[in-house]
Design a protein around this motif. Structure first.
Motif, PDB file in Angstrom:
ATOM      1  N   THR A 162     -23.536 -13.354  -8.957  1.00 34.86           N
ATOM      2  CA  THR A 162     -24.845 -13.450  -9.596  1.00 34.86           C
ATOM      3  C   THR A 162     -24.784 -13.907 -11.045  1.00 34.86           C
ATOM      4  N   ASP A 163     -23.595 -13.892 -11.655  1.00 34.68           N
ATOM      5  CA  ASP A 163     -23.515 -14.311 -13.048  1.00 34.68           C
ATOM      6  C   ASP A 163     -22.108 -14.791 -13.364  1.00 34.68           C
ATOM      7  N   ILE A 164     -22.032 -15.873 -14.126  1.00 36.23           N
ATOM      8  CA  ILE A 164     -20.757 -16.411 -14.608  1.00 36.23           C
ATOM      9  C   ILE A 164     -20.903 -16.568 -16.120  1.00 36.23           C
ATOM     10  N   ASP A 165     -20.124 -15.818 -16.855  1.00 36.45           N
ATOM     11  CA  ASP A 165     -20.280 -15.772 -18.303  1.00 36.45           C
ATOM     12  C   ASP A 165     -18.955 -16.121 -18.982  1.00 36.45           C
ATOM     13  N   PRO A 166     -18.780 -17.383 -19.414  1.00 36.62           N
ATOM     14  CA  PRO A 166     -17.557 -17.758 -20.116  1.00 36.62           C
ATOM     15  C   PRO A 166     -17.508 -17.119 -21.510  1.00 36.62           C
ATOM     16  N   ASP A 167     -16.356 -17.268 -22.162  1.00 35.06           N
ATOM     17  CA  ASP A 167     -16.196 -16.797 -23.530  1.00 35.06           C
ATOM     18  C   ASP A 167     -17.216 -17.486 -24.443  1.00 35.06           C
ATOM     19  N   ALA A 168     -17.628 -16.755 -25.506  1.00 36.94           N
ATOM     20  CA  ALA A 168     -18.686 -17.265 -26.391  1.00 36.94           C
ATOM     21  C   ALA A 168     -18.318 -18.607 -27.010  1.00 36.94           C
ATOM     22  N   GLN A 169     -17.060 -18.756 -27.434  1.00 42.32           N
ATOM     23  CA  GLN A 169     -16.635 -20.025 -28.037  1.00 42.32           C
ATOM     24  C   GLN A 169     -16.684 -21.156 -27.018  1.00 42.32           C
ATOM     25  N   VAL A 170     -16.323 -20.835 -25.786  1.00 41.52           N
ATOM     26  CA  VAL A 170     -16.358 -21.856 -24.729  1.00 41.52           C
ATOM     27  C   VAL A 170     -17.803 -22.274 -24.450  1.00 41.52           C
ATOM     28  N   LYS A 171     -18.707 -21.312 -24.425  1.00 40.52           N
ATOM     29  CA  LYS A 171     -20.113 -21.645 -24.190  1.00 40.52           C
ATOM     30  C   LYS A 171     -20.662 -22.515 -25.323  1.00 40.52           C
ATOM     31  N   ALA A 172     -20.264 -22.192 -26.548  1.00 42.22           N
ATOM     32  CA  ALA A 172     -20.711 -23.015 -27.671  1.00 42.22           C
ATOM     33  C   ALA A 172     -20.184 -24.440 -27.553  1.00 42.22           C
ATOM     34  N   ALA A 173     -18.905 -24.561 -27.155  1.00 37.31           N
ATOM     35  CA  ALA A 173     -18.319 -25.895 -26.972  1.00 37.31           C
ATOM     36  C   ALA A 173     -19.018 -26.646 -25.843  1.00 37.31           C
ATOM     37  N   MET A 174     -19.317 -25.943 -24.748  1.00 31.47           N
ATOM     38  CA  MET A 174     -20.014 -26.579 -23.623  1.00 31.47           C
ATOM     39  C   MET A 174     -21.404 -27.044 -24.044  1.00 31.47           C
ATOM     40  N   ASN A 175     -22.083 -26.241 -24.863  1.00 36.58           N
ATOM     41  CA  ASN A 175     -23.404 -26.640 -25.340  1.00 36.58           C
ATOM     42  C   ASN A 175     -23.321 -27.879 -26.222  1.00 36.58           C
ATOM     43  N   ARG A 176     -22.269 -27.933 -27.069  1.00 35.50           N
ATOM     44  CA  ARG A 176     -22.107 -29.119 -27.923  1.00 35.50           C
ATOM     45  C   ARG A 176     -21.824 -30.354 -27.078  1.00 35.50           C
ATOM     46  N   ILE A 177     -20.968 -30.182 -26.062  1.00 27.83           N
ATOM     47  CA  ILE A 177     -20.663 -31.314 -25.173  1.00 27.83           C
ATOM     48  C   ILE A 177     -21.930 -31.787 -24.460  1.00 27.83           C
ATOM     49  N   ASN A 178     -22.702 -30.831 -23.966  1.00 27.94           N
ATOM     50  CA  ASN A 178     -23.935 -31.177 -23.262  1.00 27.94           C
ATOM     51  C   ASN A 178     -24.913 -31.887 -24.194  1.00 27.94           C
ATOM     52  N   ALA A 179     -25.017 -31.352 -25.443  1.00 24.96           N
ATOM     53  CA  ALA A 179     -25.915 -31.984 -26.409  1.00 24.96           C
ATOM     54  C   ALA A 179     -25.450 -33.401 -26.742  1.00 24.96           C
ATOM     55  N   SER A 180     -24.133 -33.582 -26.887  1.00 22.07           N
ATOM     56  CA  SER A 180     -23.595 -34.913 -27.188  1.00 22.07           C
ATOM     57  C   SER A 180     -23.869 -35.885 -26.048  1.00 22.07           C
ATOM     58  N   GLU A 181     -23.696 -35.417 -24.822  1.00 22.61           N
ATOM     59  CA  GLU A 181     -23.962 -36.280 -23.668  1.00 22.61           C
ATOM     60  C   GLU A 181     -25.429 -36.703 -23.628  1.00 22.61           C
ATOM     61  N   ARG A 182     -26.305 -35.737 -23.908  1.00 15.00           N
ATOM     62  CA  ARG A 182     -27.737 -36.063 -23.888  1.00 15.00           C
ATOM     63  C   ARG A 182     -28.100 -37.027 -25.018  1.00 15.00           C
ATOM     64  N   GLU A 183     -27.487 -36.820 -26.191  1.00 13.86           N
ATOM     65  CA  GLU A 183     -27.737 -37.752 -27.293  1.00 13.86           C
ATOM     66  C   GLU A 183     -27.223 -39.150 -26.953  1.00 13.86           C
ATOM     67  N   LYS A 184     -26.071 -39.203 -26.292  1.00  8.33           N
ATOM     68  CA  LYS A 184     -25.524 -40.496 -25.883  1.00  8.33           C
ATOM     69  C   LYS A 184     -26.468 -41.207 -24.912  1.00  8.33           C
ATOM     70  N   ILE A 185     -26.960 -40.457 -23.938  1.00  6.39           N
ATOM     71  CA  ILE A 185     -27.887 -41.048 -22.965  1.00  6.39           C
ATOM     72  C   ILE A 185     -29.169 -41.499 -23.658  1.00  6.39           C
ATOM     73  N   ALA A 186     -29.664 -40.652 -24.592  1.00  5.58           N
ATOM     74  CA  ALA A 186     -30.881 -41.014 -25.319  1.00  5.58           C
ATOM     75  C   ALA A 186     -30.664 -42.288 -26.134  1.00  5.58           C
ATOM     76  N   ALA A 187     -29.477 -42.386 -26.780  1.00  2.87           N
ATOM     77  CA  ALA A 187     -29.172 -43.588 -27.559  1.00  2.87           C
ATOM     78  C   ALA A 187     -29.103 -44.819 -26.667  1.00  2.87           C
ATOM     79  N   GLN A 188     -28.527 -44.654 -25.479  1.00  2.00           N
ATOM     80  CA  GLN A 188     -28.457 -45.784 -24.547  1.00  2.00           C
ATOM     81  C   GLN A 188     -29.858 -46.231 -24.134  1.00  2.00           C
ATOM     82  N   PHE A 189     -30.729 -45.276 -23.848  1.00  5.30           N
ATOM     83  CA  PHE A 189     -32.097 -45.628 -23.467  1.00  5.30           C
ATOM     84  C   PHE A 189     -32.830 -46.309 -24.625  1.00  5.30           C
ATOM     85  N   GLU A 190     -32.624 -45.780 -25.848  1.00 10.72           N
ATOM     86  CA  GLU A 190     -33.267 -46.400 -26.997  1.00 10.72           C
ATOM     87  C   GLU A 190     -32.746 -47.824 -27.221  1.00 10.72           C
TER      88      GLU A 190
END
Length: 312
Positions: A162-190
């Motif tokens: 019911t729940d998968i909770d990685p280490d806090a630093q790992v979650k922060a890194a995953m969020n940064r990666i996800n944000a970077s990917e979304r920014e990259k996609i947004a830049a490509q669309f722009e």
């Protein structure tokens, strides 16, 4: 005095009578022992036992129960992660004896098996695979628990991660990666949108230039046609082509002066602008045409003489 003795006797008799009977709730099983030894299993309803001889050893719920187990382990890519595994289990009605006497702490037993299976399966996977294959982990836990707990009278209904909770630093890194990917996609669309705008703008400008050129060509074609007709009319009244061309130029000169005069706010000055400018322009053009014809005739005679000498 005899009446006074009857009251406590009746009270004691009433208590003993109540000791003979007991009530078992729905979805509950009661284990009765006689002199410390298993005697019977009683189900829901009004039940009877012998006071001082039989006793209720325990009660087991036959409802589906849930146990949440939190396991901390490490993935294949060395990421510490906490998994919450929910185990839904129930006591098998026909195996109440095994559930009561064979296993004292079922929660601890289930927890141990969950820890064992999770810590055997998760280290084989990367963190992303843990999220994708959480159902496989749940199936592995249920399979292991089902085989082990069936012997003790417990049936495993379902297991869920019911729940998968990685280490806090790992979650922060995953969020940064996800944000970077979304920014990259947004830049490509722009970038694609800007490119489309530039291309469409260029196409529009090209089409505008094409239409403008076509308009200029049509305009010049009509001017040439008008000049041709004007020359033909002048030829009919005895004016040769050179004089007709000069006359047309002079006429256009005066038309231009008239158009400039109609503009009140214009700063344009047409030179020369003297009164005799038109006459001088006409004389100069006629003289130029005459000189040009003479030069042309002279060059033609020289070429003919040269060709005649070469032939001889």
């Amino acid at each position: 005095m005899g009446n006074y003795l009857l009251i406590p006797i009746a009270f004691v008799a009433l208590i003993i009578l109540f000791k003979f009977f007991f009530i078992v709730k729905q979805q509950t099983a009661v284990v009765v022992e006689r002199f410390g030894r298993f005697q019977s299993i009683r189900n829901s309803g009004l039940q009877m036992k012998i006071p001082l001889v039989d006793r209720i050893a325990g009660r087991l719920s036959l409802k589906i129960q849930q146990l949440d187990v939190i396991v901390e382990t490490k993935t294949l890519d060395d990421v510490f992660v906490k998994l919450k595994v929910s185990v839904q289990y129930v006591v098998i009605r026909e195996k109440v004896y095994e559930a009561f006497y064979k296993l004292e702490y079922p929660h601890d037993q289930i927890t141990s098996y969950v820890f064992d299976v999770v810590r055997a399966e998760v280290p084989k996977m990367k963190l992303d695979d843990v999220f994708v294959k959480k159902d496989d982990i749940a199936i592995a836990v249920k399979s292991e628990l089902q085989d082990a707990m069936l012997e003790y009278g417990y049936d495993i209904i379902k297991t869920l991660v019911t729940d998968i909770d990685p280490d806090a630093q790992v979650k922060a890194a995953m969020n940064r990666i996800n944000a970077s990917e979304r920014e990259k996609i947004a830049a490509q669309f722009e970038g694609d949108a800007q490119r489309i705008l530039i291309v469409e703008k260029a196409k529009a400008e090209a089409e505008s230039k094409r239409l403008q050129g076509q308009g200029i060509a049509d305009q010049r074609r009509e001017i040439a046609r008008g000049l041709e007709e004007s020359v033909e009319v002048l030829n009919k009244v005895g004016i040769n082509s050179q004089e007709a061309s000069a006359l047309i130029v002079v006429t256009q000169h005066y038309d231009t002066l008239q158009a400039i005069g109609e503009e009140t706010d214009t700063n344009l000055i047409l030179l020369p602008n003297s009164p005799q400018a038109g006459s001088d322009m006409l004389n100069n053009m006629v003289a130029s045409f005459t000189a040009s014809n003479q030069i042309g005739e002279a060059m033609k005679r020289k070429q003919n003489e040269k060709d005649s000498g070469t032939t001889e």
